[in-house]
Design a protein around this motif. Structure first.
Motif, PDB file in Angstrom:
ATOM      1  N   GLY A 906       0.613  -1.322   0.418  1.00 40.24           N
ATOM      2  CA  GLY A 906      -0.184  -0.461  -0.164  1.00 40.24           C
ATOM      3  C   GLY A 906       0.889   1.231   0.475  1.00 40.24           C
ATOM      4  O   GLY A 906      -0.082   2.270  -0.277  1.00 40.24           O
ATOM      5  N   THR A 907       1.792   2.047   0.638  1.00 41.01           N
ATOM      6  CA  THR A 907       3.113   2.314   0.256  1.00 41.01           C
ATOM      7  C   THR A 907       2.540   2.787  -1.111  1.00 41.01           C
ATOM      8  O   THR A 907       2.972   2.428  -1.924  1.00 41.01           O
ATOM      9  CB  THR A 907       4.340   2.429   1.028  1.00 41.01           C
ATOM     10  OG1 THR A 907       5.000   0.995   0.233  1.00 41.01           O
ATOM     11  CG2 THR A 907       4.217   1.391   2.206  1.00 41.01           C
ATOM     12  N   GLN A 908       3.595   3.835  -1.384  1.00 45.37           N
ATOM     13  CA  GLN A 908       3.531   4.396  -2.773  1.00 45.37           C
ATOM     14  C   GLN A 908       5.281   4.889  -2.875  1.00 45.37           C
ATOM     15  O   GLN A 908       5.913   5.387  -1.522  1.00 45.37           O
ATOM     16  CB  GLN A 908       3.526   5.772  -2.589  1.00 45.37           C
ATOM     17  CG  GLN A 908       2.727   5.899  -4.708  1.00 45.37           C
ATOM     18  CD  GLN A 908       1.797   7.581  -4.556  1.00 45.37           C
ATOM     19  OE1 GLN A 908       2.421   8.477  -4.258  1.00 45.37           O
ATOM     20  NE2 GLN A 908       0.788   6.928  -5.511  1.00 45.37           N
ATOM     21  N   GLY A 909       5.449   4.565  -4.343  1.00 42.16           N
ATOM     22  CA  GLY A 909       7.048   5.258  -4.483  1.00 42.16           C
ATOM     23  C   GLY A 909       7.422   5.302  -6.031  1.00 42.16           C
ATOM     24  O   GLY A 909       6.737   4.990  -6.900  1.00 42.16           O
ATOM     25  N   GLU A 910       8.270   5.674  -5.871  1.00 43.63           N
ATOM     26  CA  GLU A 910       8.923   6.652  -7.712  1.00 43.63           C
ATOM     27  C   GLU A 910       9.674   5.931  -7.659  1.00 43.63           C
ATOM     28  O   GLU A 910      10.802   6.558  -7.175  1.00 43.63           O
ATOM     29  CB  GLU A 910       8.839   8.128  -7.682  1.00 43.63           C
ATOM     30  CG  GLU A 910       8.798   8.668  -9.373  1.00 43.63           C
ATOM     31  CD  GLU A 910       8.665   9.827  -8.958  1.00 43.63           C
ATOM     32  OE1 GLU A 910       8.594  10.491  -9.893  1.00 43.63           O
ATOM     33  OE2 GLU A 910       8.107  10.481  -8.618  1.00 43.63           O
ATOM     34  N   GLY A 911       9.889   5.596  -9.114  1.00 47.05           N
ATOM     35  CA  GLY A 911      10.869   5.497  -9.989  1.00 47.05           C
ATOM     36  C   GLY A 911      12.391   3.991  -8.944  1.00 47.05           C
ATOM     37  O   GLY A 911      11.759   3.845  -7.975  1.00 47.05           O
ATOM     38  N   LEU A 912      13.395   3.667  -9.814  1.00 48.79           N
ATOM     39  CA  LEU A 912      14.615   3.192  -8.694  1.00 48.79           C
ATOM     40  C   LEU A 912      14.849   3.732  -7.051  1.00 48.79           C
ATOM     41  O   LEU A 912      14.802   3.047  -6.405  1.00 48.79           O
ATOM     42  CB  LEU A 912      15.297   3.847  -9.327  1.00 48.79           C
ATOM     43  CG  LEU A 912      16.565   3.023  -8.602  1.00 48.79           C
ATOM     44  CD1 LEU A 912      16.715   1.706  -9.058  1.00 48.79           C
ATOM     45  CD2 LEU A 912      18.080   3.248  -9.697  1.00 48.79           C
ATOM     46  N   GLN A 913      15.075   4.907  -6.754  1.00 51.24           N
ATOM     47  CA  GLN A 913      15.010   4.847  -5.799  1.00 51.24           C
ATOM     48  C   GLN A 913      13.657   5.184  -4.574  1.00 51.24           C
ATOM     49  O   GLN A 913      14.261   4.349  -3.287  1.00 51.24           O
ATOM     50  CB  GLN A 913      15.092   7.036  -5.381  1.00 51.24           C
ATOM     51  CG  GLN A 913      16.423   7.598  -6.342  1.00 51.24           C
ATOM     52  CD  GLN A 913      18.062   6.822  -5.740  1.00 51.24           C
ATOM     53  OE1 GLN A 913      17.894   6.428  -4.330  1.00 51.24           O
ATOM     54  NE2 GLN A 913      18.432   5.811  -6.730  1.00 51.24           N
ATOM     55  N   GLY A 914      12.302   5.029  -5.326  1.00 50.93           N
ATOM     56  CA  GLY A 914      10.716   4.847  -4.230  1.00 50.93           C
ATOM     57  C   GLY A 914      11.340   2.570  -4.761  1.00 50.93           C
ATOM     58  O   GLY A 914      10.931   2.807  -3.418  1.00 50.93           O
ATOM     59  N   LEU A 915      12.114   2.245  -5.065  1.00 53.34           N
ATOM     60  CA  LEU A 915      11.789   0.746  -5.135  1.00 53.34           C
ATOM     61  C   LEU A 915      12.939   0.620  -4.077  1.00 53.34           C
ATOM     62  O   LEU A 915      12.778  -0.118  -3.753  1.00 53.34           O
ATOM     63  CB  LEU A 915      11.996   0.104  -6.367  1.00 53.34           C
ATOM     64  CG  LEU A 915      12.313  -0.766  -6.780  1.00 53.34           C
ATOM     65  CD1 LEU A 915      11.357  -2.028  -6.178  1.00 53.34           C
ATOM     66  CD2 LEU A 915      13.351  -1.603  -7.425  1.00 53.34           C
ATOM     67  N   LYS A 916      14.549   1.334  -4.599  1.00 48.74           N
ATOM     68  CA  LYS A 916      15.431   0.607  -3.218  1.00 48.74           C
ATOM     69  C   LYS A 916      14.666   1.276  -1.888  1.00 48.74           C
ATOM     70  O   LYS A 916      15.073  -0.006  -1.201  1.00 48.74           O
ATOM     71  CB  LYS A 916      16.495   1.523  -3.809  1.00 48.74           C
ATOM     72  CG  LYS A 916      17.065   1.468  -5.233  1.00 48.74           C
ATOM     73  CD  LYS A 916      18.860   1.775  -4.785  1.00 48.74           C
ATOM     74  CE  LYS A 916      19.540   1.333  -6.317  1.00 48.74           C
ATOM     75  NZ  LYS A 916      20.925   2.445  -5.763  1.00 48.74           N
ATOM     76  N   ALA A 917      14.375   2.483  -1.223  1.00 46.04           N
ATOM     77  CA  ALA A 917      13.485   2.798  -0.264  1.00 46.04           C
ATOM     78  C   ALA A 917      12.218   1.261   0.108  1.00 46.04           C
ATOM     79  O   ALA A 917      12.220   0.547   1.370  1.00 46.04           O
ATOM     80  CB  ALA A 917      12.915   3.907  -0.378  1.00 46.04           C
ATOM     81  N   TYR A 918      11.763   1.386  -1.283  1.00 46.02           N
ATOM     82  CA  TYR A 918      10.482   0.258  -0.123  1.00 46.02           C
ATOM     83  C   TYR A 918      11.241  -1.605  -0.379  1.00 46.02           C
ATOM     84  O   TYR A 918      10.540  -1.818   1.197  1.00 46.02           O
ATOM     85  CB  TYR A 918       9.583   0.122  -1.415  1.00 46.02           C
ATOM     86  CG  TYR A 918       8.813  -1.565  -1.757  1.00 46.02           C
ATOM     87  CD1 TYR A 918       7.592  -1.326  -0.492  1.00 46.02           C
ATOM     88  CD2 TYR A 918       9.180  -2.800  -1.884  1.00 46.02           C
ATOM     89  CE1 TYR A 918       6.621  -2.312   0.052  1.00 46.02           C
ATOM     90  CE2 TYR A 918       8.413  -3.612  -2.152  1.00 46.02           C
ATOM     91  CZ  TYR A 918       7.110  -3.336  -0.531  1.00 46.02           C
ATOM     92  OH  TYR A 918       6.875  -5.167  -0.706  1.00 46.02           O
ATOM     93  N   ILE A 919      11.838  -2.015  -0.614  1.00 41.69           N
ATOM     94  CA  ILE A 919      12.810  -2.775  -0.710  1.00 41.69           C
ATOM     95  C   ILE A 919      13.741  -2.878   0.291  1.00 41.69           C
ATOM     96  O   ILE A 919      13.860  -3.924   1.967  1.00 41.69           O
ATOM     97  CB  ILE A 919      13.502  -3.358  -1.663  1.00 41.69           C
ATOM     98  CG1 ILE A 919      13.029  -3.700  -2.648  1.00 41.69           C
ATOM     99  CG2 ILE A 919      14.997  -4.530  -1.503  1.00 41.69           C
ATOM    100  CD1 ILE A 919      14.019  -4.428  -4.332  1.00 41.69           C
ATOM    101  N   ARG A 920      14.265  -1.506   0.949  1.00 47.17           N
ATOM    102  CA  ARG A 920      15.397  -1.489   2.329  1.00 47.17           C
ATOM    103  C   ARG A 920      13.998  -1.556   3.291  1.00 47.17           C
ATOM    104  O   ARG A 920      14.666  -1.969   5.015  1.00 47.17           O
ATOM    105  CB  ARG A 920      16.317  -0.241   2.293  1.00 47.17           C
ATOM    106  CG  ARG A 920      17.083   0.176   3.897  1.00 47.17           C
ATOM    107  CD  ARG A 920      17.578   1.346   2.768  1.00 47.17           C
ATOM    108  NE  ARG A 920      17.512   2.613   2.894  1.00 47.17           N
ATOM    109  CZ  ARG A 920      17.314   3.540   1.419  1.00 47.17           C
ATOM    110  NH1 ARG A 920      17.510   2.388   0.654  1.00 47.17           N
ATOM    111  NH2 ARG A 920      16.603   4.212   1.202  1.00 47.17           N
ATOM    112  N   ASP A 921      13.181  -0.873   3.669  1.00 40.04           N
ATOM    113  CA  ASP A 921      12.072  -1.118   4.679  1.00 40.04           C
ATOM    114  C   ASP A 921      11.371  -1.776   4.703  1.00 40.04           C
ATOM    115  O   ASP A 921      10.445  -2.893   5.824  1.00 40.04           O
ATOM    116  CB  ASP A 921      11.453   0.176   4.621  1.00 40.04           C
ATOM    117  CG  ASP A 921      12.230   1.252   4.442  1.00 40.04           C
ATOM    118  OD1 ASP A 921      13.703   1.647   5.155  1.00 40.04           O
ATOM    119  OD2 ASP A 921      11.553   2.825   3.871  1.00 40.04           O
ATOM    120  N   ASN A 922      11.156  -3.625   3.829  1.00 37.43           N
ATOM    121  CA  ASN A 922       9.576  -3.581   3.955  1.00 37.43           C
ATOM    122  C   ASN A 922      10.521  -5.385   3.478  1.00 37.43           C
ATOM    123  O   ASN A 922       9.972  -6.592   3.448  1.00 37.43           O
ATOM    124  CB  ASN A 922       8.773  -3.459   3.317  1.00 37.43           C
ATOM    125  CG  ASN A 922       8.201  -2.460   3.232  1.00 37.43           C
ATOM    126  OD1 ASN A 922       7.660  -1.862   4.492  1.00 37.43           O
ATOM    127  ND2 ASN A 922       8.115  -1.027   2.825  1.00 37.43           N
TER     128      ASN A 922
END
Length: 985
Positions: A906-922
């Motif tokens: 359910g979280t939102q992200g944008e592009g590569l940096q958003g993807l990296k942040a999502y994986i890092r956090d979840n």
């Protein structure tokens, strides 16, 4: 029909057969059999075949998938009726989990069955490379190795041997044997086949030429190094010695010492050394960096002065002639070659020529005034004493600065020098006409430049040219042919006994007979004493060489057999038994005595026999020989034994190098030390820092991340994407390999695979990434830091993955997302049903819809939604990267790119940096666990089983406590019971 499902207290049920019958079977019957029974078997899954608990535990890989789908609420599907409630679902999840935990503990440490298997294509190529020292790659025409369930092609589950493949292996073994070289002291391997005389020439001559080129003989470089030594304090070189400076600058310590003494010691008042000394004193005393280019330029001018002067002192050597003997006859040409060679470092007169030389052009502009000084100092004195000093200076000059350090190429030397200009000869040629023959002319290099060890090496290379290429024998045959044709000297009937094609023409008695006849005729024709002596020397020299080579040939045969045995021992990766040695020698003897093969043919066939042995082609990690029958693991009744040290060495080397063990590992194995934990850890670290770890990167990472075959990728429409050249494709393939090697060598964090802000690029890839690169002409690879400014960093945005997961004329969020969740996060995504419609193949022809909108419509189908919800967002974040991984703002249809996504949580992200942040956090732990599982499966060369779960847990714990070091992963594997032991059958 099973009884109605009844909720039973979990503590009372446990994991017994009774609980399977009372809890699991009713659940399956009510919620699963409609789709997963013998009648339907959707997803190739028939749960009706499991009639007892034992069947579940034996096939737990499949039940892991069942657990995963039920736990995530994916099965039964949303449209199924009835649906289990949360309590029912929790009960079945808990039961499967408890069975897995119980079985994992019960079998913990079971090394599993590692089937004997042939080497994979890559392992075979790498083993041949390390066995021979030559990268032959004989499996180029082999079929591609199949992968096992884990996705790797290094296991017995996939590496079988068929009759057709046996033929391939035989062809490969013969191909390798064609590279074998028999030397006076043993066996060697050439980078190309050496089965013809031309092949042998090429191999031997190229090695000598390469040796010559490795040694610096540019005067200017030595002058500059001497200047550096003079100003070592200003250059912050401390107490550096001449020898140390020579090593640092890549020049000869011996010759640098000579140059330093020549320039720094007092010189005569007249002559070239005194001029050179004045030029040396005129070099800038300022050693600052800004002055060094002008110093180098001045050193070049000094070098020009030396070569101009030295060329003027080369004596002219007239052809040696004899009546009716062709000027190009070998004895006469070789005499002239020897005269040239004898004068390389000798002053042979000609001082009068120096009066006509002009040196202003050779001097730096600021020192052109010294041109007059040079002219004055080179004027030949008239009084005897000064003349004597002058000639002493010239001799010293010629000894220090030879007219050539070595001659690597020679034209036909018997021609008039004016007619010789512009001609080129073969490497190391003696300068004959229409005849092969080599002449060694490198005495100045040996005396002035080479160390004693280097001189010995060069002597060996020249001896091997004679021995391997049979050069003297062929040269002598050429002499007989030439003097019977072009020369006509031997057309008389008295020479009919001597023919070039006769193999016995080199016998001592026949050489002597021909010499006597030849000399007698030359004398009758009134040849000069010099010519007669040259002829005598020629025959005697050739005969002496033949006798020496015959002796070496006889003496080397047992050495070749010993070397063949050594190759067998290295190929088998263990000491060979006496009986194996005897069989190999006996095989050689049969080939010689019964089959009539030559020594060389028999040795080559002996090598083929070694390479066809299952001891080389197969890996069978046998247990150590111990008194006990095995060690029982807990209550599982599985007997295991430790691997012997040699099997452990092979398991370690094929894990970390994808190749055979080196001598260090074999030596430790022979000493019984390899199993020592501290030794094993030291060797693991050594191997990870070795260049051969590239094999690990290519094979493990290539299969794990699915780019192993990208070098042959042809899925890109090159008319639409002309930037996708073969060179760029190779660079894309290389990037993740270099990244992986760097992680391994530096023992960096495995989290860098995901979150690094760096990558590695060459000029081609940097241009594709629109990144800065040190030099547009360089082909070297460099680390690209702050890569996020170019949309790069870590594995995720590498062009190789973006390109391989694009269909050709559009991007594919589905393929890219599926690659990420499957390969990086370890999530199981079932294949799409066959009825799913294909998306348009060309992104420019999607009409008014973007690819995002097209996928959204696709997800409206209930049967598609479950899977696409897991993967689409992970692919859509890469929409800012085009078909070949290039960054873009609009798609091929001109529509603006939107890389904003809603991730599965359910979280939102944008592009590569958003993807990296999502994986890092979840999802970071999912990545870590998947990496552990993949690496363990690869290291053990088998599919994982429940007994590996404890090791996987330990790997993750160790990673977390050791800053996620890559080395800690490998160390956990090589010290695990699974890696160190083998089931005892």
């Amino acid at each position: 029909m099973f009884a109605e499902f009844e909720v039973i207290d979990n503590d009372a049920v446990g994991t017994s057969q009774a609980s399977f019958e009372s809890l699991v079977q009713p659940f399956l019957a009510r919620y699963c059999f409609d789709c997963h029974s013998q009648a339907t078997t959707e997803g190739d899954l028939d749960l009706g075949t499991y009639s007892n608990l034992d069947g579940v535990t034996k096939d737990f890989r499949r039940w892991n998938a069942v657990l995963d789908r039920i736990d995530k609420g994916e099965m039964p599907p949303e449209d199924a009726d009835p649906q289990p409630n949360d309590v029912e679902r929790g009960k079945i999840v808990q039961w499967i989990t408890d069975v897995r935990t119980r079985e994992a503990k019960r079998t913990s440490g079971d090394p599993g069955i590692v089937l004997a298997h042939r080497l994979s294509n890559a392992q075979y190529d790498n083993s041949i490379r390390d066995l021979t020292g030559v990268d032959i790659r004989p499996t180029a025409e082999f079929p591609i190795d199949p992968a096992n369930e884990a996705g790797f092609d290094n296991t017995g589950e996939s590496l079988t041997m068929s009759p057709a493949l046996v033929k391939k292996y035989l062809q490969a073994a013969r191909q390798v044997s064609d590279h074998l070289v028999l030397t006076p002291t043993g066996l060697d391997f050439a980078p190309h086949p050496v089965v013809t005389e031309t092949d042998c020439d090429k191999y031997c001559v190229n090695r000598i030429i390469e040796f010559y080129k490795q040694h610096q003989v540019d005067y200017a470089v030595y002058f500059f190094a001497a200047w550096m030594f003079q100003h070592r304090s200003q250059l912050n070189l401390g107490e550096i010695t001449l020898d140390q400076l020579a090593e640092q600058q890549g020049v000869s310590a011996r010759y640098l010492t000579t140059i330093w003494k020549t320039l720094s010691e007092d010189a005569q008042a007249v002559g070239p050394i005194s001029v050179l000394r004045e030029l040396w004193k005129g070099l800038p005393a300022d050693a600052s960096t800004s002055q060094q280019p002008s110093v180098r330029e001045a050193c070049e001018h000094m070098s020009g002065f030396v070569t101009t002067l030295r060329d003027a002192l080369v004596p002219h050597v007239e052809n040696l002639t004899a009546p009716r003997v062709h000027n190009g006859s070998q004895s006469l040409v070789l005499w002239k070659n020897r005269q040239f060679a004898a004068n390389r470092m000798r002053y042979a007169g000609g001082a009068e020529k120096l009066a006509d030389l002009e040196f202003a052009d050779e001097l730096p502009s600021r020192e052109q005034a010294m041109g007059k000084l040079a002219t004055e100092k080179l004027v030949v004195p008239t009084d005897p004493e000064s003349l004597r000093d002058y000639e002493v200076s010239l001799q010293q000059f010629c000894e220090t600065f030879p007219d050539a350090f070595y001659v690597s190429e020679r034209a036909r030397v018997y021609l008039d020098p004016k007619g010789e200009k512009g001609l080129t000869g073969r490497y190391l040629s003696a300068g004959f006409h229409s005849q092969m023959g080599y002449f060694r002319d490198d005495e100045p290099l040996c005396k002035l430049v080479l160390s004693d060890t280097e001189r010995d090496e060069l002597d060996r290379l020249w001896l091997e040219l004679d021995f391997v290429a049979s050069a003297p024998m062929r040269q002598y045959a050429g002499f007989i042919w030439f003097d019977r044709t072009d020369s006509a000297f031997m057309r008389d009937s008295e020479f009919d006994l001597f023919r070039a094609e006769d193999k016995d023409c080199i016998l001592e008695i026949k050489v002597r007979q021909l010499c006597d006849l030849y000399l007698a005729k030359a004398a009758r024709n009134e040849a000069s004493e010099t010519a007669l002596q040259a002829i005598e020397d020629y025959f005697q020299g050739m005969s002496d060489t033949f006798r020496r080579l015959e002796r070496l040939s006889h003496e080397s045969e047992p050495l070749h057999l010993d070397a063949l045995v050594d190759i067998a021992e290295r190929a088998f990766r263990r000491p060979i038994e006496p009986s194996e040695r005897d069989r190999l020698v006996q095989f050689y003897r049969v080939l010689r005595d019964d089959e009539g093969l030559t020594h060389e043919q028999a040795i080559r066939d002996g090598l083929v026999a070694i390479l066809m042995s299952p001891h080389f082609n197969y890996r069978a990690d046998l247990p150590a020989t111990v008194e006990s029958e095995g060690v029982i693991i807990n209550d599982s009744s599985i007997a295991v034994q430790p691997l012997d040290d040699f099997a452990l060495a092979s398991r370690l080397s094929y894990f970390l190098w994808s190749s055979m063990p080196d001598q260090t590992l074999l030596d430790l194995a022979s000493q019984g030390k390899l199993r020592d934990p501290s030794v094993l850890m030291d060797q693991t670290r050594r191997m990870l820092s070795d260049e051969r770890v590239r094999g690990f990167a290519t094979e493990f990472a290539g299969h794990w991340l699915d780019f192993r075959r990208f070098e042959q990728h042809n899925g890109v429409e090159r008319d639409r994407f002309p930037q996708f050249t073969n060179e760029l494709r190779q660079s894309m393939f290389e990037e993740p390999i270099r990244f992986f090697v760097d992680i391994a060598k530096r023992d960096a964090s495995v989290l860098d695979f995901l979150d690094a802000d760096y990558t590695f690029v060459n000029a081609d890839l940097a241009k594709h990434y629109e990144a800065d690169f040190p030099s547009n002409e360089s082909t070297d690879w460099v680390r690209l830091d702050d890569a996020s400014q170019y949309g790069r960093g870590g594995l995720l945005p590498m062009a190789v993955f973006l390109t391989s997961n694009s269909p050709g004329l559009r991007t594919s969020p589905v393929k890219r997302g599926n690659w990420l969740v499957k390969r990086m996060l370890g999530e199981r995504i079932p294949p799409p049903p066959p009825s799913v419609p294909e998306l348009p193949s060309d992104e420019s022809k999607l009409g008014d819809l973007t690819l995002r909108e097209t996928l959204a419509r696709h997800r409206e189908d209930v049967s598609c939604a479950a899977c696409h919800e897991k993967i689409d967002s992970f692919g859509l974040v890469f929409e800012g990267y085009g078909v070949v991984g290039e960054r873009r703002d609009v798609d091929l249809g001109g529509r603006e790119i939107d890389s904003t996504v809603d991730f599965p949580n359910g979280t939102q992200g944008e592009g590569l940096q958003g993807l990296k942040a999502y994986i890092r956090d979840n999802r970071q732990q999912d990545f870590v666990e998947n990496l552990c599982r993949q690496l363990l499966a690869y290291g053990l060369s088998r599919t994982l089983q429940l007994s590996d779960e404890e090791t996987i847990s330990l790997m993750q714990e160790k990673l977390a406590t050791e800053h996620y070091r890559f080395g800690s992963l490998v160390e956990s594997i090589v010290t695990s019971p699974q890696f160190l032991n083998q089931r005892a059958f």
